[in-house]
Design a protein around this motif. Structure first.
Motif, short mmCIF file in Angstrom:
data_model
loop_
_atom_site.label_atom_id
_atom_site.label_comp_id
_atom_site.label_asym_id
_atom_site.label_seq_id
_atom_site.Cartn_x
_atom_site.Cartn_y
_atom_site.Cartn_z
N HIS A 186 0.86 -1.18 0.00
CA HIS A 186 0.00 0.00 0.00
C HIS A 186 0.90 1.22 0.00
CE1 HIS A 186 -2.52 3.16 2.18
NE2 HIS A 186 -2.98 3.06 0.96
N ASP A 187 0.78 2.04 -1.04
CA ASP A 187 1.64 3.21 -1.19
C ASP A 187 0.84 4.51 -1.14
OD1 ASP A 187 3.95 1.77 -1.31
OD2 ASP A 187 4.05 1.71 -3.49
N GLY A 188 -0.19 4.55 -0.30
CA GLY A 188 -0.94 5.77 -0.10
C GLY A 188 -2.16 5.89 -1.00
N PHE A 189 -2.70 7.10 -1.09
CA PHE A 189 -3.93 7.37 -1.82
C PHE A 189 -3.71 8.50 -2.82
CE2 PHE A 189 -5.06 5.60 2.26
CZ PHE A 189 -6.05 4.68 1.96
N GLY A 190 -4.40 8.42 -3.94
CA GLY A 190 -4.35 9.49 -4.92
C GLY A 190 -5.16 10.69 -4.46
N ALA A 191 -5.11 11.76 -5.24
CA ALA A 191 -5.83 12.98 -4.89
C ALA A 191 -7.33 12.74 -4.79
CB ALA A 191 -5.53 14.07 -5.91
N ASP A 192 -7.83 11.76 -5.54
CA ASP A 192 -9.26 11.45 -5.50
C ASP A 192 -9.59 10.39 -4.48
OD1 ASP A 192 -8.04 9.30 -6.69
OD2 ASP A 192 -9.37 9.21 -8.44
N GLY A 193 -8.62 9.98 -3.67
CA GLY A 193 -8.86 8.97 -2.64
C GLY A 193 -8.66 7.55 -3.11
N THR A 194 -8.26 7.36 -4.35
CA THR A 194 -8.05 6.00 -4.87
C THR A 194 -6.81 5.38 -4.23
OG1 THR A 194 -9.00 6.61 -7.00
CG2 THR A 194 -7.62 4.63 -6.93
N PRO A 195 -6.93 4.21 -3.64
CA PRO A 195 -5.76 3.59 -3.01
C PRO A 195 -4.79 3.01 -4.02
CG PRO A 195 -7.67 2.13 -2.83
CD PRO A 195 -8.17 3.41 -3.43
N ASP A 196 -3.51 3.26 -3.80
CA ASP A 196 -2.45 2.63 -4.58
C ASP A 196 -2.03 1.41 -3.77
OD1 ASP A 196 -0.32 1.82 -6.07
OD2 ASP A 196 0.85 3.65 -5.86
N ALA A 197 -2.70 0.31 -4.00
CA ALA A 197 -2.50 -0.89 -3.18
C ALA A 197 -2.70 -2.13 -4.03
CB ALA A 197 -3.49 -0.89 -2.00
N GLY A 198 -2.12 -3.21 -3.59
CA GLY A 198 -2.28 -4.45 -4.33
C GLY A 198 -1.29 -5.50 -3.91
N LEU A 199 -0.66 -6.14 -4.90
CA LEU A 199 0.17 -7.31 -4.65
C LEU A 199 1.53 -7.14 -5.33
CD1 LEU A 199 -0.36 -10.14 -3.27
CD2 LEU A 199 -0.61 -11.03 -5.59
N LEU A 200 2.59 -7.36 -4.56
CA LEU A 200 3.92 -7.54 -5.13
C LEU A 200 4.05 -9.03 -5.41
CD1 LEU A 200 6.07 -5.20 -2.85
CD2 LEU A 200 4.96 -4.67 -5.03
N PHE A 201 3.66 -9.39 -6.61
CA PHE A 201 3.59 -10.79 -7.03
C PHE A 201 5.00 -11.31 -7.30
CE2 PHE A 201 3.57 -13.83 -10.49
CZ PHE A 201 2.52 -14.69 -10.22
N ILE A 202 5.38 -12.37 -6.62
CA ILE A 202 6.68 -13.02 -6.85
C ILE A 202 6.41 -14.50 -7.02
CG2 ILE A 202 9.01 -13.40 -5.98
CD1 ILE A 202 8.34 -11.07 -3.95
N CYS A 203 6.82 -15.05 -8.15
CA CYS A 203 6.64 -16.49 -8.33
C CYS A 203 7.95 -17.10 -8.80
CB CYS A 203 5.51 -16.79 -9.31
SG CYS A 203 5.84 -16.38 -11.03
N TRP A 204 8.14 -18.36 -8.42
CA TRP A 204 9.38 -19.08 -8.65
C TRP A 204 9.09 -20.30 -9.51
CZ3 TRP A 204 13.70 -16.76 -6.72
CH2 TRP A 204 13.50 -15.79 -5.73
N GLN A 205 9.98 -20.58 -10.46
CA GLN A 205 9.82 -21.73 -11.32
C GLN A 205 11.16 -22.08 -11.97
OE1 GLN A 205 7.11 -18.97 -13.01
NE2 GLN A 205 9.02 -18.07 -12.28
N ALA A 206 11.28 -23.33 -12.42
CA ALA A 206 12.51 -23.77 -13.09
C ALA A 206 12.64 -23.13 -14.47
CB ALA A 206 12.53 -25.29 -13.21
N ASP A 207 11.51 -22.77 -15.06
CA ASP A 207 11.51 -22.15 -16.39
C ASP A 207 10.24 -21.32 -16.53
OD1 ASP A 207 11.51 -21.42 -19.04
OD2 ASP A 207 11.88 -23.41 -19.83
N PRO A 208 10.35 -19.99 -16.62
CA PRO A 208 9.14 -19.16 -16.72
C PRO A 208 8.31 -19.44 -17.96
CG PRO A 208 11.14 -17.86 -17.08
CD PRO A 208 11.58 -19.19 -16.57
#
Length: 464
Positions: free
Chosen positions: A394-416
């Motif tokens: 979560h990196d705060g809110f925009g001027a209109d109150g929209t949240p800058d939030a979500g997922l730092l998606f990290i996935c691991w695999q032998a071959d993407p």
């Protein structure tokens, strides 16, 4: 955000050991972890409270100093951290671990694989990418990885940095700190090692859901930091940044979090910022093909990537204002699972196999045809699977109150190309969740195997 590959239910036995302030032998310990005994804690599961021994009475005294905690642990031979985590998949709910014991948990720096891949989810995370400075090449990169590895080993053991330590974490134990290093596509040209760049590191294809900021994507070098204490995690981030010196500059940096171990009355899979239980179908170390799917084989190509893995990193903004306007039924149909307990809409519990053919009274599928959980199942993607280990942000809110939030998606695999790419392509073609998320940054990194005693991460590439 793939149901099949979420991280909370996929620990690998973490190489936990007693924190130490010296190289003195610890009773029952070995180079790869601690020997099981009556004091051995129960296995841990990513996203679930860790069961760890602390002092002989079960918890360390309040206010115990970092140095005193580590010295006491070495003197008494305590078994700390998460040993034998694979068995945790079938573990019955247990009492939450007191938060006062979290600081004593320790992951090991040296090992077959780098730390931060199969360990339990941590409460705080930092992702940071660096670009080598102008004029820096293979020699400077090798010196940097040597410094970083030495610092990571010390900090993960609960010790201060060797030089100019900031004292930020001087009162804390290791707190499950892990530091993981990877190489981006551009690193190999910058260091004259282009012929050693693996084919699996070819740039990811474009996807329709991409709205990528190039300034916050990719990079020559990537570092993942995780810990169960925010100060311990920041301390590591600052130490890594200072160690970079004149050899590299920060390209981008992101901060994330997860539920703190012990925050729930009993162990349970974590929830994401949409309120959905997220982590039901991650590959498990007990799966016969787990290593095959997640790690480059010991005899694989290129040789320097033996026992390593490829990390796909995506910053995925959740459009929470739109999502929260949906009714509970609409949200569950988008995901294909009940919000209350994570069970498939076809019935059962969270771990009950989803019945994709079950129909309702009106003849339509109970799990909608475009439900996220249906589309991401491995058996709907030619067996493609990946090990997810994300952080929310979560990196705060925009001027209109929209949240800058979500997922730092990290996935691991032998071959993407056999893990992330086929699943994301399938999602691109009709995932109901797509209209509620936006991919804003992306990176792909080759993460070599763990460093042996006396080695630094990437040594086989940089000195091979």
């Amino acid at each position: 955000m793939t149901d099949q590959s979420s991280p909370e239910a996929n620990p690998r036995p973490s190489k936990a050991a007693t924190p130490k302030a010296s190289k003195a032998a610890v009773p029952g310990a070995s180079k790869t972890g601690t020997k099981a005994s009556k004091a051995t804690p129960k296995p841990t599961v990513p996203g679930l409270p860790r069961q760890s021994a602390s002092e002989e009475n079960g918890t360390p005294a309040a206010g115990v100093s970092r140095r005193r905690l580590l010295g006491t642990a070495g003197a008494t031979g305590l078994v700390l951290g998460a040993a034998g985590a694979a068995a945790g998949y079938a573990a019955a709910p247990a009492a939450a671990t007191p938060l006062t014991s979290l600081g004593s948990n320790r992951a090991m720096f040296h090992g077959k694989h780098q730390p931060g891949i199969t360990e339990a989810l941590q409460a705080r995370g930092h992702l940071v990418a660096f670009d080598l400075a102008a004029g820096a090449g293979r020699k400077e990169a090798a010196a940097l990885l040597r410094r970083w590895s030495a610092t990571a080993e010390r900090l993960m053991a609960g010790e201060p940095a060797a030089h100019d330590d900031t004292d930020v974490a001087q009162d804390a134990g290791p707190s499950s700190l892990t530091i993981t290093f990877g190489f981006g596509h551009s690193f190999f040209d910058r260091t004259g090692l282009g012929k050693h760049r693996p084919a699996a590191l070819d740039p990811l294809p474009d996807f329709s859901s991409d709205h990528l900021d190039k300034a916050r994507s990719n990079g020559d070098l990537w570092v993942q930091i995780g810990a169960d204490d925010a100060l311990v995690a920041f301390h590591a981030l600052r130490a890594i940044q200072k160690d970079a010196g004149s050899a590299a500059r920060i390209r981008w940096q992101m901060n994330g979090f997860n539920r703190s171990p012990g925050a729930t009355a009993q162990p349970m899979t974590a929830r994401n910022l949409m309120g959905q239980i997220d982590g039901t179908r991650n590959p498990k170390p007990s799966d016969a093909d787990f290593d095959q799917r997640i790690f480059v084989p010991a005899n694989g190509e290129p040789a320097w990537m033996a026992n390593g893995s490829y990390a796909v990193v995506r910053r995925i903004r959740m459009l929470l204002d739109d999502w929260e306007k949906l009714s509970l039924t609409q949200q569950e149909n988008v995901i294909g699972r009940r919000k209350s307990d994570g069970a498939a809409l076809s019935g059962g519990t969270e771990t009950t196999a989803m019945d994709l053919e079950k129909a309702g009274k009106d003849g339509s599928y109970v799990v909608p045809i475009n439900a996220h959980a249906r589309i991401t199942r491995p058996d709907q993607n030619g067996g493609a699977a990946m090990l997810r280990r994300p952080f929310s942000y979560h990196d705060g809110f925009g001027a209109d109150g929209t949240p800058d939030a979500g997922l730092l998606f990290i996935c691991w695999q032998a071959d993407p190309l056999r893990g992330f790419v086929p699943v994301q392509r399938k999602l691109d073609r009709g995932d109901a969740l797509s209209q509620f998320i936006r991919h804003e940054a992306s990176g792909l990194f080759a993460v070599p195997g763990g460093a042996a005693e006396g080695e630094y991460v990437g040594q086989r590439l940089l000195e091979g």
